[in-house]
Design a protein around this motif. Structure first.
Motif, short mmCIF file in Angstrom:
data_model
loop_
_atom_site.label_atom_id
_atom_site.label_comp_id
_atom_site.label_asym_id
_atom_site.label_seq_id
_atom_site.Cartn_x
_atom_site.Cartn_y
_atom_site.Cartn_z
N VAL A 199 0.87 -1.18 0.00
CA VAL A 199 0.00 0.00 0.00
C VAL A 199 0.90 1.23 0.00
O VAL A 199 1.59 1.51 0.98
CB VAL A 199 -0.93 0.00 1.23
CG1 VAL A 199 -1.70 1.31 1.33
CG2 VAL A 199 -1.90 -1.19 1.16
N ASN A 200 0.92 1.94 -1.13
CA ASN A 200 1.79 3.10 -1.32
C ASN A 200 0.90 4.28 -1.66
O ASN A 200 0.19 4.27 -2.67
CB ASN A 200 2.77 2.79 -2.46
CG ASN A 200 3.60 3.99 -2.89
OD1 ASN A 200 3.07 5.06 -3.14
ND2 ASN A 200 4.90 3.80 -2.98
N GLN A 201 0.94 5.31 -0.82
CA GLN A 201 -0.02 6.41 -0.95
C GLN A 201 0.54 7.60 -1.75
O GLN A 201 0.22 8.75 -1.49
CB GLN A 201 -0.46 6.87 0.44
CG GLN A 201 0.68 7.45 1.26
CD GLN A 201 0.21 8.16 2.52
OE1 GLN A 201 -0.86 7.90 3.03
NE2 GLN A 201 1.02 9.08 3.01
N GLY A 202 1.31 7.29 -2.78
CA GLY A 202 1.96 8.35 -3.53
C GLY A 202 1.02 9.30 -4.27
O GLY A 202 1.26 10.50 -4.34
N THR A 203 -0.04 8.78 -4.87
CA THR A 203 -1.00 9.63 -5.61
C THR A 203 -2.41 9.10 -5.48
O THR A 203 -3.07 8.81 -6.48
CB THR A 203 -0.67 9.67 -7.13
OG1 THR A 203 -0.69 8.32 -7.63
CG2 THR A 203 0.64 10.31 -7.43
N PRO A 204 -2.93 8.96 -4.28
CA PRO A 204 -4.25 8.32 -4.15
C PRO A 204 -5.40 9.19 -4.60
O PRO A 204 -5.36 10.41 -4.47
CB PRO A 204 -4.38 8.05 -2.65
CG PRO A 204 -3.17 8.57 -2.00
CD PRO A 204 -2.40 9.37 -3.00
N VAL A 261 4.15 7.66 1.56
CA VAL A 261 4.78 8.69 0.72
C VAL A 261 4.24 10.09 1.04
O VAL A 261 3.03 10.32 1.02
CB VAL A 261 4.54 8.40 -0.78
CG1 VAL A 261 5.18 9.48 -1.65
CG2 VAL A 261 5.09 7.03 -1.14
N GLY A 262 5.13 11.00 1.33
CA GLY A 262 4.75 12.40 1.51
C GLY A 262 4.29 12.76 2.91
O GLY A 262 4.03 13.94 3.18
N ALA A 263 4.18 11.77 3.81
CA ALA A 263 3.69 12.07 5.16
C ALA A 263 4.65 12.97 5.93
O ALA A 263 4.28 13.56 6.95
CB ALA A 263 3.47 10.76 5.94
#
Lengths: 289, 289, 289
Positions: free
Chosen positions: B74-79, B106-108
Motif C-alpha cells: 500500500v503506497n499512498q503516492g498519488t491516491p 509517501v509524503g507524510a
C-alpha cells in the motif's frame, strides 16, 4: 459492425513485410484506453514502430478521439468506472465509422471482476482479441482460466479450443506466449475456415518486463489500422514484436537493458520481418464448424 | 491480525541468502495499490527479483485480489478517494487471511493530507512500514517531519526514536536513506526486545531516480511473502536493493543508465546478498521498553 | 497575479549558464499536476536536472502543495474531472503566494475538449505556456490548430503570430519543435516589446520518445522557479533540453537508448549550456503592438 474481412488466403512472409511498409508510410493514429502500469511503454512502443499514439480516456472525449483514429486499443489493466464508460463510448464510435479495435482482457484469467468487464467489452465484437492463454481460456468458455494475477499458468497450446470458440465473438484471437497462436478465418476453397498460425521465437526476457503483452496489443492495433484483414494484422504484429525481442536479447544483460534494446529494435525500419516469418511461421487449418 | 512473529534471533547474512533462494523458488504474487508516478518501476522491480506483480485497485476487486496474494503493498503516492477505499478493503482482506502487508507513507513527512491518510492506514497495523526519515519522524509522534515534498531533509539516524515508538503500531519499521535503519523485535534471552539493523552502501544515484524508494517497499513486500519474520524480510529487501545499486553504479553514466542497470542487477539470480550483508550490516539492541 | 517581470534585456548565453548554476544550487520543489502517460519521465527529468518533483493532484491537497513549491506545472495530458479541479485550486494558490506556473495544453491542437480545458486554464494567466505549434495556433485564435492527436502537423514558424497574440494572456510562449521559438517581452529602449528567440538543434529522436515535450514543460517550470524573468527561464529550459538531446543522440541506437542517454546528459552538471546557446540562438524583435 467493425469486424473486417477475413483473409482471402493465409498471410505469408511477404504479407508481413508489406504491412510493415504500410505502417511506416501511413503512421496511423492509435487511440489507447489503457492501464496506468504500462501506459508509457505502450506509447513508446507505438512511437517506435512509427505509429502515433493518443491516450484519451475522459468519457467526454473518448468518442471524438476514436472517430479520428486509425485503430482503438482497449486494455482493461487498471480501469476506473470512468475509464470503462470511456471505453464503451469509444467502442460505440468505432462501430459508427468502421475503425478496427483491439481488446486486451488483462487479468480475465484469474480475477472475477476482470472477467466480467471483459465479457461486457467482448459483447461489442472486437476486431481482434489479444491475451495470454489463461485469459483466452477464461473467456472462451471453459470453467477455469488458470491465471495467476495477470499472468498465465497455461501454455498457448491449451488455449487452442477456446480461441477457436471465440471466433464467434470477434474477428481474430491472438494468444501470446512462448509460442504465439493466432486464430482467425481465411478463405479455403470458397469457405471461410478457421486457421491457426503458430509463431516461435521472441525472448524469455519479455515475461520479465512489464508491458510486453500490453505493447503487443498496441502493435496489433497499429497493424489493424493499415491491414485489410485481421489475420494479417495479428501476424505482422507478433512477428514485429518477436523479431525485435530476439535482436534485443543479444544486447541485454537483464530485463532493464532488454526493455531499452527492444524499443530500439522495434524502431529499426530495416528489421527483417519477412525473414523472421520465413523461419518461424507454421500455418494450419483447424477443423471446420 | 496480520503482524507476523518477531525473529527468534537477529538475522544473519545466511538468513538473507536463504530468503533470496525462497523468493526465486516461490515467485510470490504481490498485490500493489500504488502511485501513478512509479507504478511501472514497481512492477518491473517485482518482475526483476522474480516476484509476480498484480496492480489492482478498483474498490470492487481489491479484497478479492489481496486474498490471492502472497503480500500486499500500500503506497499512498498519488491516491484518489477510490484508491484509498480500495486500500482499506485490501487491508481488511489481509487481516482475514493472514497475508502480510507493507505501508509506504509517501509524503507524510511534509504534506498534511498525506499524514492524515497514513495515520488512518497505520491504524490497521501494517506488517511493516517503509519510509524515509521525514515520514517516519512525522508518524512516530514528533512535531515536525522535516520533509520537503516527498523527500526527506533528515538523515535516518534522526528517525531512530520515532521508528522505535512506531513498533507499537506495526511489526517493523524500515527507514531507507543513505544509511538504512531497520527496527523490529527479536528474541533476546526470552524477551522480544527492540533491535536495530544498520546497512551502509547503495548508490547516490538512487536518490536521483524516481521510484527507488517505492521499489524498496515492493521488494520488502515480496520478501514478507516468503519470510516468517518481519526483520528478516526487511533486511533481505534492503540488502537486495543496495547490493544491486552498487553494482549498477559501476555501469552508470547518469540516472537514466543507473535505472536500467539497477533492474538488470536486481534480476541477477547470482547477486551475492550474503557477501554484501557480511560487509555492511551492523546489528544493535536498543534500549528495552 | 503570477506573471513575473519581463526581461530587462534579451537573455544571452551567459544568462543561461547562470540560470543553470542557480538551478543546481537551489534544487527547487516543482509541483506537477500532469498526465499518466509521462508522469514517470517528468519526475525523472526534474530529478536529473537537480530539481525536486512532487506529484500531488488530489483536490484536497493541491493548494497546500502549490504554496510550498518553487513552481507549478499544469499538464492536461490525461485529466479527470478531479484532476482538473485540483489544477484550478493549485493555480489559485500560486496567485496568492506569487509562485510561477507553466501550462502545457496537451492535445489542444486537435481535440475539442482539450481546447476547452486549455482555454479555461489560460484564463488564469500562466507565467508561461509551452506547447507544440498546433496547440499554440489553436489557442492563439486561428480557426484550426492543425494537430493530429497530441502531435502537431505544423512547424513552429507557423505559430509565430499566434504566439505573439497569446502574450496578452500569459507571460511568455514557448513553441517547441524542430526549431524552438520562444516569444516574450523585453525592454527595448524603455518599452516592453515582443521578442522572439529561435533555437535550432536537439535530436529527431525527441519526437519518437513519449514525454519529451512534457519534460520540457517541467524543465521550464524548474527554471521559472529560479529565474526572475520569463524569457530567461524559457531559454534556459530549451537550451538545456536541446543540448542534452544532441549529446544523447551520439550515444543512441534508437528511441529506447536515446531516452536513457537523454536523462544521463540532462543530469551532467558540466553540460555546456552557454556554448550551445552561443552557436544556436538567434534573437529578433517582433513588430510592436
Amino acid at each position: 459492425m467493425t469486424i473486417r474481412k477475413c483473409a482471402a488466403q493465409p498471410p505469408t512472409p511477404q504479407t508481413v513485410s508489406e504491412a510493415h511498409r504500410r505502417l511506416k508510410e501511413r503512421s496511423p493514429l492509435v487511440h489507447c484506453l489503457t492501464n496506468r502500469v504500462t501506459i508509457n511503454v505502450v506509447a513508446n512502443t507505438l512511437l517506435a514502430i512509427g505509429a502515433a499514439p493518443v491516450m484519451a480516456d475522459h468519457p467526454q472525449e473518448a468518442a471524438d478521439v476514436a472517430r479520428q483514429a486509425g485503430a482503438v486499443l482497449v486494455n482493461q489493466g487498471t480501469p476506473s468506472d470512468h475509464q470503462i464508460e470511456a471505453m464503451h463510448r469509444a467502442i460505440a464510435a468505432t462501430g459508427e465509422v468502421g475503425v478496427p479495435w483491439v481488446l486486451d482482457p488483462v487479468g480475465a484469467g484469474a480475477l472475477t471482476l476482470r472477467r466480467h468487464w471483459a465479457e461486457e467489452l467482448l459483447a461489442h465484437r472486437p476486431t481482434l482479441l489479444r491475451g495470454n492463454a489463461a485469459e483466452v481460456i477464461a473467456l472462451g468458455g471453459q470453467a477455469e482460466g488458470g491465471g495467476r494475477g495477470v499472468d498465465s499458468a497455461r501454455a498457448s497450446a491449451e488455449a487452442r479450443d477456446a480461441a477457436r470458440r471465440l471466433l464467434a465473438r470477434c474477428g481474430g484471437v491472438a494468444v501470446s506466449g512462448v509460442q504465439d497462436r493466432l486464430v482467425a478465418r481465411a478463405d479455403n476453397d470458397g469457405r471461410a475456415c478457421p486457421l491457426e498460425l503458430r509463431l516461435d521465437g521472441g525472448s524469455a526476457w519479455q515475461a520479465r518486463m512489464t508491458g510486453s503483452g500490453c505493447a503487443l496489443g498496441a502493435i496489433a492495433a497499429a497493424y489493424a489500422a493499415v491491414c485489410d484483414d485481421v489475420v494479417g494484422a495479428m501476424l505482422a504484429a507478433h512477428v514485429h514484436a518477436a523479431a525485435a525481442a530476439e535482436r534485443a536479447e543479444a544486447h541485454a544483460a537483464g530485463p532493464g537493458s532488454f526493455a531499452v534494446a527492444w524499443l530500439d529494435a522495434l524502431a529499426d525500419p530495416a528489421l527483417d520481418l519477412a525473414g523472421f516469418a520465413e523461419q518461424r511461421l507454421v500455418t494450419e487449418w483447424l477443423a471446420g464448424d
